[in-house]
Design a protein around this motif. Structure first.
Motif, PDB file in Angstrom:
ATOM      1  N   ILE A  15       0.861  -1.183   0.000  1.00 11.53           N
ATOM      2  CA  ILE A  15       0.000   0.000   0.000  1.00 11.53           C
ATOM      3  C   ILE A  15       0.895   1.230   0.000  1.00 11.53           C
ATOM      4  O   ILE A  15       1.759   1.378   0.868  1.00 11.53           O
ATOM      5  N   VAL A  16       0.693   2.114  -0.975  1.00  8.50           N
ATOM      6  CA  VAL A  16       1.459   3.353  -1.080  1.00  8.50           C
ATOM      7  C   VAL A  16       0.546   4.523  -0.748  1.00  8.50           C
ATOM      8  O   VAL A  16      -0.503   4.690  -1.373  1.00  8.50           O
ATOM      9  N   VAL A  17       0.934   5.318   0.224  1.00  4.31           N
ATOM     10  CA  VAL A  17       0.155   6.496   0.610  1.00  4.31           C
ATOM     11  C   VAL A  17       0.693   7.683  -0.176  1.00  4.31           C
ATOM     12  O   VAL A  17       1.821   8.136   0.043  1.00  4.31           O
ATOM     13  N   VAL A  18      -0.122   8.182  -1.105  1.00  2.25           N
ATOM     14  CA  VAL A  18       0.283   9.269  -1.996  1.00  2.25           C
ATOM     15  C   VAL A  18      -0.216  10.620  -1.478  1.00  2.25           C
ATOM     16  O   VAL A  18       0.447  11.643  -1.658  1.00  2.25           O
ATOM     17  N   SER A  19      -1.381  10.629  -0.857  1.00  2.00           N
ATOM     18  CA  SER A  19      -2.009  11.888  -0.453  1.00  2.00           C
ATOM     19  C   SER A  19      -1.295  12.504   0.754  1.00  2.00           C
ATOM     20  O   SER A  19      -0.636  11.808   1.534  1.00  2.00           O
ATOM     21  N   ILE A  20      -1.446  13.819   0.883  1.00  2.00           N
ATOM     22  CA  ILE A  20      -0.920  14.552   2.036  1.00  2.00           C
ATOM     23  C   ILE A  20      -2.007  14.578   3.102  1.00  2.00           C
ATOM     24  O   ILE A  20      -3.110  15.076   2.867  1.00  2.00           O
ATOM     25  N   TRP A  21      -1.699  14.073   4.268  1.00  2.00           N
ATOM     26  CA  TRP A  21      -2.672  14.002   5.363  1.00  2.00           C
ATOM     27  C   TRP A  21      -2.490  15.194   6.297  1.00  2.00           C
ATOM     28  O   TRP A  21      -1.401  15.411   6.827  1.00  2.00           O
ATOM     29  N   GLY A  22      -3.569  15.931   6.510  1.00  2.00           N
ATOM     30  CA  GLY A  22      -3.507  17.087   7.405  1.00  2.00           C
ATOM     31  C   GLY A  22      -3.843  16.747   8.840  1.00  2.00           C
ATOM     32  O   GLY A  22      -3.829  17.616   9.715  1.00  2.00           O
ATOM     33  N   LYS A  23      -4.123  15.470   9.093  1.00  2.00           N
ATOM     34  CA  LYS A  23      -4.476  15.033  10.449  1.00  2.00           C
ATOM     35  C   LYS A  23      -4.015  13.595  10.623  1.00  2.00           C
ATOM     36  O   LYS A  23      -3.786  12.883   9.635  1.00  2.00           O
ATOM     37  N   PRO A  24      -3.889  13.136  11.855  1.00  2.00           N
ATOM     38  CA  PRO A  24      -3.454  11.754  12.079  1.00  2.00           C
ATOM     39  C   PRO A  24      -4.472  10.753  11.547  1.00  2.00           C
ATOM     40  O   PRO A  24      -5.676  11.006  11.551  1.00  2.00           O
ATOM     41  N   ALA A  25      -3.982   9.616  11.098  1.00  2.00           N
ATOM     42  CA  ALA A  25      -4.837   8.516  10.675  1.00  2.00           C
ATOM     43  C   ALA A  25      -4.739   7.396  11.696  1.00  2.00           C
ATOM     44  O   ALA A  25      -3.757   7.299  12.441  1.00  2.00           O
ATOM     45  N   SER A  26      -5.759   6.534  11.727  1.00  2.00           N
ATOM     46  CA  SER A  26      -5.701   5.363  12.599  1.00  2.00           C
ATOM     47  C   SER A  26      -5.418   4.133  11.758  1.00  2.00           C
ATOM     48  O   SER A  26      -5.725   4.086  10.564  1.00  2.00           O
ATOM     49  N   LEU A  27      -4.833   3.137  12.383  1.00  2.00           N
ATOM     50  CA  LEU A  27      -4.414   1.947  11.662  1.00  2.00           C
ATOM     51  C   LEU A  27      -4.662   0.725  12.539  1.00  2.00           C
ATOM     52  O   LEU A  27      -4.219   0.679  13.692  1.00  2.00           O
ATOM     53  N   GLU A  28      -5.398  -0.249  11.985  1.00  2.00           N
ATOM     54  CA  GLU A  28      -5.552  -1.520  12.678  1.00  2.00           C
ATOM     55  C   GLU A  28      -4.273  -2.323  12.447  1.00  2.00           C
ATOM     56  O   GLU A  28      -4.102  -2.984  11.423  1.00  2.00           O
ATOM     57  N   MET A  29      -3.369  -2.226  13.408  1.00  2.00           N
ATOM     58  CA  MET A  29      -2.044  -2.811  13.228  1.00  2.00           C
ATOM     59  C   MET A  29      -2.098  -4.316  12.962  1.00  2.00           C
ATOM     60  O   MET A  29      -1.250  -4.866  12.256  1.00  2.00           O
ATOM     61  N   GLN A  30      -3.128  -4.969  13.503  1.00  2.00           N
ATOM     62  CA  GLN A  30      -3.236  -6.406  13.316  1.00  2.00           C
ATOM     63  C   GLN A  30      -3.409  -6.773  11.839  1.00  2.00           C
ATOM     64  O   GLN A  30      -2.928  -7.813  11.392  1.00  2.00           O
TER      65      GLN A  30
END
Length: 364
Positions: A271-286
């Protein structure tokens, strides 16, 4: 000469400024077309971000506001500074619009200069910009293009290079690989055409019906789905016989889109994150752990312009469908920024010129 100048948030002025002259090692480019980038819109709405303030000069350019905007541009060589011998007046060129400290290695083998300290862009942090009649640029950042490539389409090579680098960050793309993209804005679409040129099957998840239609009509995608109407993960599973997408690109900076990619990607996928994030994202680490997913970031480009230009010159990528408007610089805010801010479903890339005759001929 005319130029669009950024003074502050909500304050961009069309002014007459002094024409630049090329110093030793520089190229004077007469700008043909300049695209309006999402970054320009962010500066107008929320800036200064990349642009310097009135009181704090950029550490490399040394400039304070106001600065000339525009970093997605094409043009014609008008004059050469002392020592530049490998270009000719009249050559068609585009610009890799970096402002990078002279101590940084920007040679052909470098893969990190775009990550160097205080990196910024021509047309944001100073050194002129494409929303003007002319700009003087260091030879290193000027790339010659074939005169068979129309100059309006050439202005899209800069954002296409963003997509090219994003695909490069994903690793090897093999013919038949299935790529999922969330978001059919300009970068999502241009990432799609790069993937298509490499033989991938491209799926785009996008809420806007108009953008989904553009993705199909332009050849940026083979399949499009609305996440509000369709189970995108299930559709990707069907297309891949239950395997999941081989690679995915996040081009929205929206949490549900990122969640979709983790559900749709195959085990060991990228998965490649291309967009600029202006706020934190959450991630289901599992999900990342149990599927051994590679999550990678990408920013701008690094020595990608030559290969991106070859892709366009070869005819494998057609940039014409992504030009949805051409305007004169005086109409930058009313017909350009307003459309892209308030009616962005109707436009992909709006090009701007300071040459009224060029505009008339393009519209004629």
């Amino acid at each position: 000469m005319k130029a669009a100048r950024f003074y502050d948030r909500g304050d961009i002025r069309i002014e007459d400024i002094e024409e630049p002259t090329p110093a030793a090692g520089e190229v004077l480019v007469k700008v043909a077309w300049c695209g309006i980038c999402g970054t320009d819109l962010h500066e107008y709405l929320d800036g200064p971000i990349f642009c310097p303030t009135h009181h704090t000069p950029h550490p490399i350019s040394g400039e304070t506001a106001p600065v000339t905007l525009g970093h997605e541009f094409s043009g014609v060589v008008e004059a050469l500074g002392e020592g530049v011998t490998d270009l000719t007046v009249g050559d068609h060129v585009i610009v890799e619009p970096y402002i990078i400290d002279d101590s940084v290695d920007t040679g052909p083998e470098s893969k990190t200069y775009h990550l160097s300290k205080n990196m910024n862009f021509i047309g944001l942090a100073g050194r002129g910009g494409g929303l003007s009649e002319k700009v003087a640029v260091k030879r290193r950042w000027v790339h010659k293009i074939s005169q068979d490539v129309p100059l309006d389409q050439a202005a899209l090579i800069e954002p296409l290079s963003v997509g090219y680098h994003a695909v490069e960050r994903a690793g090897e793309i093999k013919p038949g690989d299935v790529a999922l993209i969330t978001g059919a804005g300009p970068i999502g679409l241009l990432t799609g055409v790069v993937l298509k040129a490499l033989g991938a099957t491209v799926v785009i998840s996008e809420l806007s019906e108009l953008r989904r239609q553009k993705a199909l009509e332009s050849g940026a995608a083979d399949h499009t789905f609305s996440p509000a109407e369709t189970d995108v993960v299930a559709e990707v599973s069907k297309l891949t016989d239950g395997r999941g997408a081989d690679v995915a690109f996040e081009c929205t900076s929206v949490q549900p889109a990122l969640d979709t990619l983790f559900d749709a990607i195959k085990p060991t996928g990228v998965i490649v994150v291309v967009s600029i994030w202006g706020k934190p994202a959450s991630l289901e680490m599992q999900k990342l752990v149990l599927k051994e997913v590679d999550l990678r970031g990408t920013i701008a480009y690094v020595n990608n312009h030559p290969d991106t230009i070859k892709l366009v010159e070869s005819g494998k990528v057609d940039l014409a469908p992504f030009i949805t408007g051409r305007i004169f610089v005086d109409d930058l805010i009313g017909q350009g920024f307003d459309t892209l801010i308030n009616h962005n479903e109707t436009a992909v890339k709006i090009l701007v010129t300071t040459d009224e005759q060029r505009l008339t001929e393009a519209q004629g």
